[in-house]
Design a protein around this motif. Structure first.
Motif, PDB file in Angstrom:
ATOM      1  N   ILE A 371      -0.584  -1.775  10.438  1.00 31.30           N
ATOM      2  CA  ILE A 371      -0.650  -0.149  10.908  1.00 31.30           C
ATOM      3  C   ILE A 371      -1.056  -0.186  12.465  1.00 31.30           C
ATOM      4  CG2 ILE A 371      -1.124   0.856   8.988  1.00 31.30           C
ATOM      5  CD1 ILE A 371      -4.125   1.176   9.502  1.00 31.30           C
ATOM      6  N   ASN A 372      -1.098  -1.253  12.897  1.00 33.90           N
ATOM      7  CA  ASN A 372      -1.515  -1.645  14.296  1.00 33.90           C
ATOM      8  C   ASN A 372      -2.653  -0.743  14.905  1.00 33.90           C
ATOM      9  OD1 ASN A 372       0.574  -3.699  15.399  1.00 33.90           O
ATOM     10  ND2 ASN A 372       2.046  -2.434  14.224  1.00 33.90           N
ATOM     11  N   ALA A 373      -3.704  -0.442  14.270  1.00 41.63           N
ATOM     12  CA  ALA A 373      -4.635   0.136  14.595  1.00 41.63           C
ATOM     13  C   ALA A 373      -5.955  -0.394  14.975  1.00 41.63           C
ATOM     14  CB  ALA A 373      -4.798   1.486  13.843  1.00 41.63           C
ATOM     15  N   GLY A 374      -5.930  -1.790  14.588  1.00 43.14           N
ATOM     16  CA  GLY A 374      -7.199  -2.209  14.926  1.00 43.14           C
ATOM     17  C   GLY A 374      -7.052  -3.870  14.283  1.00 43.14           C
ATOM     18  N   ALA A 375      -8.330  -4.608  13.853  1.00 44.97           N
ATOM     19  CA  ALA A 375      -8.195  -5.818  13.764  1.00 44.97           C
ATOM     20  C   ALA A 375      -8.429  -6.166  12.279  1.00 44.97           C
ATOM     21  CB  ALA A 375      -8.987  -6.617  14.571  1.00 44.97           C
ATOM     22  N   HIS A 376      -8.430  -5.333  11.260  1.00 43.00           N
ATOM     23  CA  HIS A 376      -8.957  -5.575   9.862  1.00 43.00           C
ATOM     24  C   HIS A 376      -7.834  -5.822   8.925  1.00 43.00           C
ATOM     25  CE1 HIS A 376     -13.298  -5.629  11.049  1.00 43.00           C
ATOM     26  NE2 HIS A 376     -12.973  -4.475  11.847  1.00 43.00           N
ATOM     27  N   SER A 377      -8.122  -6.411   8.082  1.00 42.03           N
ATOM     28  CA  SER A 377      -6.977  -6.706   7.012  1.00 42.03           C
ATOM     29  C   SER A 377      -7.625  -6.460   5.741  1.00 42.03           C
ATOM     30  CB  SER A 377      -6.408  -8.172   7.043  1.00 42.03           C
ATOM     31  OG  SER A 377      -5.957  -8.365   8.214  1.00 42.03           O
ATOM     32  N   GLY A 378      -6.714  -6.218   4.535  1.00 44.18           N
ATOM     33  CA  GLY A 378      -7.160  -6.016   3.335  1.00 44.18           C
ATOM     34  C   GLY A 378      -6.035  -6.363   2.350  1.00 44.18           C
ATOM     35  N   LYS A 379      -6.386  -6.746   1.038  1.00 45.16           N
ATOM     36  CA  LYS A 379      -5.211  -6.950   0.008  1.00 45.16           C
ATOM     37  C   LYS A 379      -5.426  -6.266  -1.059  1.00 45.16           C
ATOM     38  CE  LYS A 379      -3.939 -11.578   1.091  1.00 45.16           C
ATOM     39  NZ  LYS A 379      -2.871 -11.678   1.134  1.00 45.16           N
ATOM     40  N   ALA A 380      -4.422  -5.937  -1.992  1.00 38.62           N
ATOM     41  CA  ALA A 380      -4.651  -5.354  -3.240  1.00 38.62           C
ATOM     42  C   ALA A 380      -3.548  -5.856  -4.316  1.00 38.62           C
ATOM     43  CB  ALA A 380      -4.690  -3.694  -3.461  1.00 38.62           C
ATOM     44  N   TRP A 381      -3.720  -5.633  -5.418  1.00 38.70           N
ATOM     45  CA  TRP A 381      -2.688  -6.121  -6.327  1.00 38.70           C
ATOM     46  C   TRP A 381      -2.602  -5.276  -7.502  1.00 38.70           C
ATOM     47  CZ3 TRP A 381      -6.897  -8.875  -4.547  1.00 38.70           C
ATOM     48  CH2 TRP A 381      -6.456 -10.018  -3.642  1.00 38.70           C
ATOM     49  N   GLY A 382      -1.440  -4.896  -7.926  1.00 38.97           N
ATOM     50  CA  GLY A 382      -0.900  -4.229  -9.082  1.00 38.97           C
ATOM     51  C   GLY A 382       0.319  -4.715  -9.599  1.00 38.97           C
ATOM     52  N   CYS A 383       1.005  -3.850 -10.345  1.00 40.95           N
ATOM     53  CA  CYS A 383       2.284  -4.095 -11.140  1.00 40.95           C
ATOM     54  C   CYS A 383       3.083  -2.922 -11.029  1.00 40.95           C
ATOM     55  CB  CYS A 383       1.761  -4.690 -12.619  1.00 40.95           C
ATOM     56  SG  CYS A 383       1.058  -3.137 -13.587  1.00 40.95           S
ATOM     57  N   ASP A 384       4.423  -3.204 -11.592  1.00 40.13           N
ATOM     58  CA  ASP A 384       5.392  -2.017 -11.810  1.00 40.13           C
ATOM     59  C   ASP A 384       5.035  -1.119 -12.801  1.00 40.13           C
ATOM     60  OD1 ASP A 384       5.955  -4.417 -13.429  1.00 40.13           O
ATOM     61  OD2 ASP A 384       8.059  -4.094 -12.993  1.00 40.13           O
ATOM     62  N   LEU A 385       5.666   0.032 -12.773  1.00 37.63           N
ATOM     63  CA  LEU A 385       5.643   0.773 -13.897  1.00 37.63           C
ATOM     64  C   LEU A 385       6.966   0.973 -14.575  1.00 37.63           C
ATOM     65  CD1 LEU A 385       4.236   3.515 -15.054  1.00 37.63           C
ATOM     66  CD2 LEU A 385       5.369   4.888 -13.419  1.00 37.63           C
ATOM     67  N   THR A 386       6.628   0.569 -15.955  1.00 33.24           N
ATOM     68  CA  THR A 386       7.977   0.383 -16.708  1.00 33.24           C
ATOM     69  C   THR A 386       8.176   1.452 -17.859  1.00 33.24           C
ATOM     70  OG1 THR A 386       7.128  -1.169 -18.164  1.00 33.24           O
ATOM     71  CG2 THR A 386       7.365  -1.990 -16.047  1.00 33.24           C
ATOM     72  N   TYR A 387       9.349   1.207 -18.519  1.00 33.29           N
ATOM     73  CA  TYR A 387       9.333   1.851 -19.902  1.00 33.29           C
ATOM     74  C   TYR A 387       8.330   1.542 -20.938  1.00 33.29           C
ATOM     75  CZ  TYR A 387      14.087   2.911 -18.012  1.00 33.29           C
ATOM     76  OH  TYR A 387      15.261   3.479 -17.242  1.00 33.29           O
TER      77      TYR A 387
END
Lengths: 398, 398
Positions: A371-387
């Protein structure tokens, strides 16, 4: 130079025994188990923030906050013992009593973890039979007994030399649905024979939870029973690790890896999931904003459904970013899907939809946002939404 | 005694003309349309809070905030003209220009609304042909031209006598996916021939949006293009309605009903939905908390999937309530599903699961929560989570 660690097949650290049985809480799978340390172990925990905190979670939290020590953990699947009022609390006390008597320890050294359906009382006659049948063996069946709709066990075992002693760190967890921890029916445990000071253990866990377990989501629903516990019984015989100890960075890195990998296993095995989605956000003004954006993206039903369909529909990612309260200039945002740039400067970039769609077929999808607004990073994990997510959850209790 | 209103089949109020055409933005359905008032009309609007606010939404917002007046609205489906940067802005200006020339009015009297795929430029050659083909007729095809994955038009027409004059209020909307308005690709319009002061119009809309459109959710994703506009051209000839006018309560009630019913139509026709879920929360400390709990419940994937499966799994409702930051005592919470009490005092109440499941088969499900913490109430509307939601969204753009 930091000592390294080794991954190995799952075993219990020194000084721990365990067992699990089929107490008929459910039709056929293992459902009651325990983990016992030969000596009282330093204990740290993080717990659900749901106001309907289940009785076992609330009571274990109280125990750990008071004495920072546990010697045994008794667990069950099928019933969460949540929203069960006075009776629920009494049932937890009874479980502690049975375990304490068998082990000839005091009940306040017995932690309790339950997962399953909310709002049903525990079938205590079955629980008693189950607990009475538990033995102090070296089997690791407990890692199966806590599963509900999980399709596989979630375990990771690392060994490292700490203070000259070989230490083993054994992590296991269950996840699947109602996963959006703020500290899900998510349970996570890492037990070690390393000697670690209780306050050091709690500090590490509280810090690391924010960037590991609290950064996964399956469905945005925060459970009543979420709990992650660390036990360290010191049987390895090393000098106690404190936050000042030279091996502290190593130990913290070890826990970081363990908690991250367990969290990712939970996200990957979310109900009905076919793939893991890892979102990395760079260029944020604060780490908190980076993490919030990352979690919002993995939490978007539209993004999740698009990922199931291998659809490089980046508009949904952009829209999710824009719906957050993070500080940034929409005209400076860049998005990559599996390293294919799809948005730069907040605007579409020409790319092969076919190639992008093909790349989304893999079992892990990487979304990268800057997002080119600063120097900080973050991560997150998830999965797909399925039948299958819908199928599983349209037919759970009845 | 307040004058009453009458519902009637959908027509335009006096002084409005409209048309829609198939400009080939999509394969076969109507996709470009307009609405024209014979005189400049008082205009009020509420708009998406998404930071990637689409060009048409942003520009229409500027127009209304500046002059509180519009005479024409041009609309298209298929493309949202969102995340399209400078070109997107230019394209909106061009649309305004074409419409203004055809009508011999100034471009700043032309509002623009787009809905559809994010991140593609508008096909301007097709747009031009489409706009040039529009006529000033009395047909109501515009209510179809704005639909995307909606399965039906959403319209409501009420007439009432205001200040001795017969006035008509004609509301129409589109919804379907990416619906979680904070002020979704949600568009809503109510146009009337009643004479209403612009500030009065804006005040009513802003107030009423919080308890109507902002209280629906389909999938928790807030779109870049959300917009609700009110136009009042005064052609009915009544004395101008202001907040002090004796007919103000009537007019506000009319708008309340119109906005609520349009919002409910959108929720009921959410992507893949088979039923409408209406959640009422009573006993909250503040109206805001009541509304937040209600919206959290209709927003829970687990609750939505359970409703699809006719599963009276109230544990998911309780868990969602507990995950909010509202102030209450978990031991005082009561939950009813279609008037069947399932939780009282925060604990399970025996009920027939079969009867409850049977009752959930109906097309509208009523969830009633009393948190017994205060005197405030709130409502929210949503839909179930189905296989078709996943299907629609796994295959939208490719």
């Amino acid at each position: 130079m930091m000592t390294e660690w080794e991954e190995q097949s799952f075993i219990w650290p020194k000084g721990y025994t365990s067992d699990a049985v089929h107490a008929k809480l459910r039709y056929s799978k293992l459902d009651v188990g325990w983990l016992v340390s030969e000596v009282p172990a330093a204990a740290a925990g993080v717990y659900t923030t749901n106001q309907f905190c289940a009785a076992p979670t609330a009571i274990t939290k109280q125990l750990i906050q008071k004495k920072h020590t546990l010697q045994a953990l008794v667990m069950n699947s099928a019933f969460a013992n949540a929203c069960t009022g006075e009776q629920g609390v009494k049932d937890v006390s009874q479980e502690q009593q049975w375990v304490a008597e068998k082990l000839a320890i005091t009940p306040d050294l017995v932690g309790v973890a339950s997962t399953g359906l909310i709002g049903s009382y525990l079938p205590m006659a079955k629980m008693e039979k189950g607990i009475q049948a538990l033995k102090q063996t070296s089997n690791t069946l407990l890692t199966e007994a806590i599963l509900t709709t999980d399709t596989k066990t979630k375990t990771l075992c690392l060994t490292a030399t700490i203070g000259g002693k070989q230490c083993t760190f054994s992590g296991f967890a269950k996840g699947s649905g109602m996963i959006h921890p703020n500290m899900a029916t998510m349970l996570g445990f890492v037990v070690t024979d390393c000697q670690i000071a209780p306050d050091c253990l709690q500090t590490m866990l509280s810090t690391l939870t924010d960037e590991t377990f609290n950064q996964i989501t399956v469905d945005g629903d925060t459970s009543t029973n979420d709990m992650v516990l660390l036990l360290a019984n010191g049987v390895a015989g090393n000098q106690e690790v404190t936050t000042e100890h030279e091996d502290y960075p190593l130990v913290k890195n070890l826990y970081h890896l363990l908690l991250t990998e367990l969290a990712k296993m939970i996200a990957r095995d979310g109900e009905g999931a076919t793939k893991l989605i890892e979102v990395t956000v760079d260029g944020a003004k604060t780490k908190k904003e980076a993490q919030a954006i990352a979690k919002a993206i993995v939490g978007s039903n539209l993004v999740k459904a698009a990922m199931f369909g291998n659809d490089p529909n980046w508009g949904r990612i952009i829209s999710t970013i824009g719906a957050t309260s993070a500080t940034f200039d929409p005209n400076k945002v860049a998005v990559q899907l599996n390293e294919i740039t799809v948005v730069a400067d907040g605007q579409p970039v020409a790319f092969s939809e076919q190639a992008a769609s093909k790349s989304l077929e893999q079992e892990i999808v990487f979304v990268h946002v800057d997002i080119n607004a600063g120097a900080h990073s973050g991560k997150a994990w998830g999965c797909d939404l399925t039948y299958d997510y819908v199928k599983i959850n349209a037919t759970y209790s009845t």
